[in-house]
Design an enzyme around this catalytic site. Structure first.
Site, PDB file in Angstrom:
ATOM      1  N   SER A  19       4.881   6.861   2.156  1.00 50.07           N
ATOM      2  CA  SER A  19       5.324   5.578   2.701  1.00 50.07           C
ATOM      3  C   SER A  19       4.751   4.448   1.855  1.00 50.07           C
ATOM      4  O   SER A  19       3.582   4.484   1.482  1.00 50.07           O
ATOM      5  CB  SER A  19       4.812   5.382   4.140  1.00 50.07           C
ATOM      6  OG  SER A  19       5.196   6.444   4.985  1.00 50.07           O
ATOM      7  N   ASN A  45       0.852  -1.180   0.000  1.00 47.46           N
ATOM      8  CA  ASN A  45       0.000   0.000   0.000  1.00 47.46           C
ATOM      9  C   ASN A  45       0.891   1.233   0.000  1.00 47.46           C
ATOM     10  O   ASN A  45       1.980   1.225   0.575  1.00 47.46           O
ATOM     11  CB  ASN A  45      -0.902   0.014   1.247  1.00 47.46           C
ATOM     12  CG  ASN A  45      -1.833   1.220   1.275  1.00 47.46           C
ATOM     13  OD1 ASN A  45      -2.458   1.551   0.270  1.00 47.46           O
ATOM     14  ND2 ASN A  45      -1.920   1.878   2.413  1.00 47.46           N
TER      15      ASN A  45
END
Lengths: 220, 220
Positions: free
Chosen positions: A135, A101
């Site tokens: 991230s 993700n």
């Protein structure tokens, strides 16, 4: 590596992946794009690239439907690229260590339930942080919680709005996500564990930073 | 600008300030160093630099003692450089907008009560974050909570311990703190408000980052 991408929005991170993985020499290719929204731009982009695209009629609420679709496409890696629905635990378990993700902040800060889209950037701005970032992490059963594979910092500037900050971070996401997907594909193909990317953290070229800092502050 | 520094430890950030502000042309100078520990290296460093140094007998628990000492030295700016005791509210109020603290992480993450010294870095490592950093902020009544003036990111590397990460961040602290103190002194002397430093955030030179990122990931 056969890659499935799940996306809820216009699909700019999907497009970055499609473009980056287009060459035959790439270590993976996108073979399936799924969305919880039938009108998602991501589905249009997939079809334009000749990639199988489908809307999940049930919004992926049924783990069997999603899992069977992924398996029917022989997906080996799943990438969540702006996918706003929770992935059922059974699917997470089936793709453990094989599902990534991307999140538009420096986790573990500014992540978790409810922290998506502009809410992330509004929380960053409200906190007064001068650094945010992007991230990429492995997906586990908790939102924004799995092992962080790579991060990249982005400055927060005075006068930023959620829109301007989102755009600055998105530009980095479009570079970070394909780079991490390529690195993960190479590791899996080499039989190596998928773990935090060593050299991503070294990419700062730390030695150059203090000089630039001083140059920037000299007239502050 | 007359600057007082409060420090609990060996005083390496104090030394960075003393060195940076030594020239006569500097916009401020350290006139007083206080510690809650009589054996703090910071006090020795201060005396070696010819700066008045004193241990707070009561560990600064008595706001009048601390405030009177600061006022007797005509301190106009207070810098907490590794000061582990809580500053009494009355002192915070007397120096509102004129008291800075440096914290070895990217606030608002990894800050707050109990988050000091190695505990900060252990929490960062436990979280899996690939980016940490240093923050300089105005002090208010809550730990690590006041307006963030400047931050700088530092990579977290595989194999890092709290010691190695602390050392990498400390090297940045020694550059960031004097730069911010100088900028704040110049603003106060110019009658300008002390607020987040615009150009500190721009110091990333964002345009260079994606290329370095890709170069670093290419063999990941």
């Amino acid at each position: 590596m056969r890659i499935a991408v799940l996306a809820s929005g216009r699909g700019s991170n999907l497009q970055a992946l499609l473009d980056d993985l287009a060459p035959d020499t790439a270590p993976g290719r996108v073979v399936l794009v799924l969305s919880n929204r039938a009108d998602a731009g991501a589905l249009t982009r997939a079809r334009q690239a000749g990639v199988r695209a489908a809307a999940l009629a049930d919004g992926a609420g049924d783990p069997l439907t999603l899992l069977e679709t992924l398996r029917s496409a022989e997906a080996e890696l799943v990438v969540l690229a702006g996918y706003l629905k929770r992935v059922p635990d059974a699917v997470v378990a089936a793709y453990r260590g094989r599902m990534l993700n991307i999140h538009p902040a420096l986790l573990p800060a500014f992540g978790g339930p409810g922290m998506y889209g502009h809410r992330v950037h509004e929380a960053v701005l409200a906190s007064g942080a001068r650094v945010s970032g992007a991230s990429v992490h492995l997906v586990d059963e908790e939102y924004d919680h799995g092992t962080i594979l790579a991060q990249w910092p982005v400055p927060v500037r005075p006068g930023d709005t959620a829109d301007t900050l989102a755009a600055r971070i998105l530009a980095i996401e479009h570079r970070l996500l394909p780079a991490v997907v390529r690195a993960v594909c190479r590791r899996i193909l080499a039989g190596a564990p998928v773990e935090p990317l060593a050299s991503a953290a070294d990419a700062f070229v730390l030695a150059n930073m203090p000089e630039r800092l001083e140059a920037a502050l000299v007239n502050a």
